[in-house]
Scaffold this motif. Structure first.
Motif, PDB file in Angstrom:
ATOM      1  N   ASN A 160      25.274  19.867   2.475  1.00 48.85           N
ATOM      2  CA  ASN A 160      26.090  19.819   1.248  1.00 48.85           C
ATOM      3  C   ASN A 160      25.441  18.964   0.172  1.00 48.85           C
ATOM      4  N   SER A 161      24.776  17.914   0.605  1.00 49.84           N
ATOM      5  CA  SER A 161      24.072  17.071  -0.365  1.00 49.84           C
ATOM      6  C   SER A 161      22.972  17.890  -1.053  1.00 49.84           C
ATOM      7  N   ALA A 162      22.270  18.715  -0.262  1.00 53.88           N
ATOM      8  CA  ALA A 162      21.226  19.582  -0.837  1.00 53.88           C
ATOM      9  C   ALA A 162      21.854  20.565  -1.827  1.00 53.88           C
ATOM     10  N   ARG A 163      22.987  21.133  -1.431  1.00 55.46           N
ATOM     11  CA  ARG A 163      23.645  22.130  -2.307  1.00 55.46           C
ATOM     12  C   ARG A 163      24.031  21.536  -3.659  1.00 55.46           C
ATOM     13  N   LYS A 164      24.380  20.244  -3.644  1.00 54.35           N
ATOM     14  CA  LYS A 164      24.897  19.623  -4.879  1.00 54.35           C
ATOM     15  C   LYS A 164      23.795  19.198  -5.853  1.00 54.35           C
ATOM     16  N   LYS A 165      22.579  19.114  -5.360  1.00 58.36           N
ATOM     17  CA  LYS A 165      21.518  18.541  -6.219  1.00 58.36           C
ATOM     18  C   LYS A 165      21.378  19.269  -7.559  1.00 58.36           C
ATOM     19  N   PRO A 166      21.387  20.600  -7.577  1.00 61.24           N
ATOM     20  CA  PRO A 166      21.200  21.264  -8.885  1.00 61.24           C
ATOM     21  C   PRO A 166      22.418  21.173  -9.802  1.00 61.24           C
ATOM     22  N   LEU A 167      23.504  20.595  -9.311  1.00 65.43           N
ATOM     23  CA  LEU A 167      24.712  20.513 -10.148  1.00 65.43           C
ATOM     24  C   LEU A 167      24.707  19.272 -11.028  1.00 65.43           C
ATOM     25  N   ARG A 168      23.586  18.524 -10.993  1.00 63.80           N
ATOM     26  CA  ARG A 168      23.512  17.285 -11.783  1.00 63.80           C
ATOM     27  C   ARG A 168      23.314  17.536 -13.271  1.00 63.80           C
ATOM     28  N   ALA A 169      23.115  18.772 -13.636  1.00 58.53           N
ATOM     29  CA  ALA A 169      22.955  19.115 -15.063  1.00 58.53           C
ATOM     30  C   ALA A 169      23.457  20.538 -15.267  1.00 58.53           C
ATOM     31  N   PRO A 170      23.847  20.875 -16.485  1.00 57.07           N
ATOM     32  CA  PRO A 170      24.323  22.251 -16.713  1.00 57.07           C
ATOM     33  C   PRO A 170      23.211  23.283 -16.720  1.00 57.07           C
ATOM     34  N   MET A 171      21.980  22.811 -16.820  1.00 55.54           N
ATOM     35  CA  MET A 171      20.854  23.767 -16.799  1.00 55.54           C
ATOM     36  C   MET A 171      19.627  23.116 -16.181  1.00 55.54           C
ATOM     37  N   ILE A 172      18.909  23.929 -15.431  1.00 55.67           N
ATOM     38  CA  ILE A 172      17.618  23.498 -14.880  1.00 55.67           C
ATOM     39  C   ILE A 172      16.605  24.590 -15.198  1.00 55.67           C
ATOM     40  N   ILE A 173      15.436  24.160 -15.633  1.00 57.40           N
ATOM     41  CA  ILE A 173      14.336  25.116 -15.787  1.00 57.40           C
ATOM     42  C   ILE A 173      13.257  24.738 -14.772  1.00 57.40           C
ATOM     43  N   ALA A 174      12.988  25.669 -13.865  1.00 56.45           N
ATOM     44  CA  ALA A 174      11.871  25.465 -12.940  1.00 56.45           C
ATOM     45  C   ALA A 174      10.602  25.908 -13.657  1.00 56.45           C
ATOM     46  N   VAL A 175       9.623  25.006 -13.679  1.00 59.81           N
ATOM     47  CA  VAL A 175       8.338  25.329 -14.307  1.00 59.81           C
ATOM     48  C   VAL A 175       7.329  25.599 -13.191  1.00 59.81           C
TER      49      VAL A 175
END
Ligand SMILES: Cc1cc2nc3c(=O)[nH]c(=O)nc-3n(C[C@H](O)[C@H](O)[C@H](O)COP(=O)(O)O)c2cc1C
Length: 186
Positions: free
Chosen positions: A79-94
């Motif tokens: 669950n901790s892994a699942r929540k990581k991308p929720l720290r911002a409204p948008m993520i751009i993977a480069v």
């Protein structure tokens, strides 16, 4: 904001809230990324934008990476892994989309070019009053994550750029003495 002020004052922001950058802001951001120095014009870049439920899909990929690494991983870990991308409204993977075997342009140069594109994104976000932070962490180097995001064998995930509305104040920018880093062969 003039160009030198931007270069000198850009700062990361870890606290990021909604809204995410809008379409106009994103176009400015990507155009900045696409001006990265680029040997032989290989365009060695790929950007994946995650927002809304897309962030949850990325979180599922992180949880899958945890599970593949350790099938006994606890629910808390997953669950901790699942929540990581929720720290911002948008993520751009480069992603550095590396073309192997291009004479004179080794992989390192192509990855550096993608790094410059990432910096362009941070700068263009800052210039527009947005918050941004470059993160990697173990998932940026995880084979399960790479496969899920469709990276080819030679590609590299240069970073996950978290973007959003400033959720706090920027910390003061550290000023360093150039003499500590610069050697001059006069
Ligand atoms: C390639 C790269 C990966 C990074 N990964 C992380 C990370 O996973 N977590 C983190 O807290 N900071 C990470 N950072 C550092 C922050 O993005 C940021 O640069 C640092 O906190 C200093 O803040 P500043 O950019 O305002 O000087 C990374 C920076 C780079 C260049």
């Amino acid at each position: 904001m003039d160009a030198l002020t931007l270069l000198h004052d850009r700062s990361s922001m870890g606290k990021l809230g909604a809204p995410a950058p809008d379409a106009g802001q994103l176009e400015v951001i990507y155009q900045a990324a696409l001006r990265a120095p680029d040997h032989k014009e290989l365009r060695p870049w790929r950007f994946i934008e995650f927002s809304g439920e897309g962030r949850e899909r990325l979180g599922e990929l992180y949880a899958e990476a945890e599970f593949q690494a350790d099938p006994d991983a606890t629910d808390a870990t997953l669950n901790s892994a699942r929540k990581k991308p929720l720290r911002a409204p948008m993520i751009i993977a480069v992603i550095a989309k590396v073309s192997p075997d291009v004479p004179g342009v080794p992989k390192l140069e192509q990855v550096l070019s993608a790094g410059c594109a990432a910096h362009g994104i941070l700068l263009a976000a800052h210039a527009q009053g947005l918050g941004a932070m470059w993160r990697t962490g173990k998932y940026a180097f995880d084979k399960v994550v790479h496969k899920g995001l469709g990276l080819s064998e030679n590609d590299e995930l240069v970073g996950f750029l978290y973007l959003g509305t400033l959720g706090g104040r920027h910390k003061p920018v550290a000023v360093h003495a150039t003499a500590d880093f610069v050697e001059r062969w006069g």
